[in-house]
Design an enzyme around this catalytic site. Sequence first.
Site, PDB file in Angstrom:
ATOM      1  N   SER A   1       0.844  -1.197   0.000  1.00  0.00           N
ATOM      2  CA  SER A   1       0.000   0.000   0.000  1.00  0.00           C
ATOM      3  C   SER A   1       0.873   1.238   0.000  1.00  0.00           C
ATOM      4  CB  SER A   1      -0.923   0.009   1.223  1.00  0.00           C
ATOM      5  OG  SER A   1      -1.862   1.068   1.141  1.00  0.00           O
ATOM      6  N   ASP A   2       0.368   2.296  -0.620  1.00  0.00           N
ATOM      7  CA  ASP A   2       1.091   3.554  -0.638  1.00  0.00           C
ATOM      8  C   ASP A   2       0.079   4.689  -0.712  1.00  0.00           C
ATOM      9  OD1 ASP A   2       3.949   4.752  -1.003  1.00  0.00           O
ATOM     10  OD2 ASP A   2       2.692   5.843  -2.432  1.00  0.00           O
ATOM     11  N   GLN A   3       0.423   5.789  -0.082  1.00  0.00           N
ATOM     12  CA  GLN A   3      -0.500   6.931  -0.073  1.00  0.00           C
ATOM     13  C   GLN A   3       0.220   8.203  -0.481  1.00  0.00           C
ATOM     14  OE1 GLN A   3      -2.177   8.862   3.654  1.00  0.00           O
ATOM     15  NE2 GLN A   3      -4.007   7.813   2.906  1.00  0.00           N
TER      16      GLN A   3
ATOM     17  N   GLY B   1      -3.164   3.713  -2.639  1.00  0.00           N
ATOM     18  CA  GLY B   1      -3.059   2.545  -3.509  1.00  0.00           C
ATOM     19  C   GLY B   1      -2.949   1.266  -2.698  1.00  0.00           C
TER      20      GLY B   1
END
Length: 203
Positions: free
Chosen positions: A73-75, A110
Amino acid sequence: MNTHIHCKLILASSSPYRAAQLNQLQLRFQCLSPDIDEQPTPGETAETIAHRLSIEKAKAVAKHAPEAVVIGSDQTAELDNAILGKPGSPQKAIRQLQACSGKTVTFYTGIALYQEATDTLYSKVVSTHVKFRTLTSQQINNYIREEQPLDCAGSFKCEGLGIALFEEISSSDPSALIGLPLIALTSALNSFGIDPLLTNNAS
């Protein structure tokens, strides 16, 4: 990277916030930090960065555990077409919140699930629109001093006092703002045969 793998579900992250969120689903999992370059490439938007890095994180960890389902995950955050990074210092955090005051910031979270053994990938980006209150300098300074959100894009922790910074939040998956979109994640896990409502994933 610690490559002693003992779970079939792995969170490719060292973030305590994402780990705490995943614990909500009551699944047995292991955390491994991905070793990737998180620098954006020229011309990338905030949304494409979140999408690409979530996949790269999942795939990097999956190399060490091909049978496991790995969650990446990425933000990223965007204000007036500019990307907001993690502030890293109180001074930068103050400047970020001053820029966000009275404006709407879009956060892109994401998520990617990958199993190398079957080369199966699920990926999605969830957008969240956050309208900030018009904040005074004293409010901003007090907040930064209280929560020290220096490792958070946008300079806040919405699961804490940071929620008081907002006038409105709009998203199909409210949990995404913390860093892990649990509604999207549950759908993704179901596609891999893991249902939090039916199993504790302990086997």
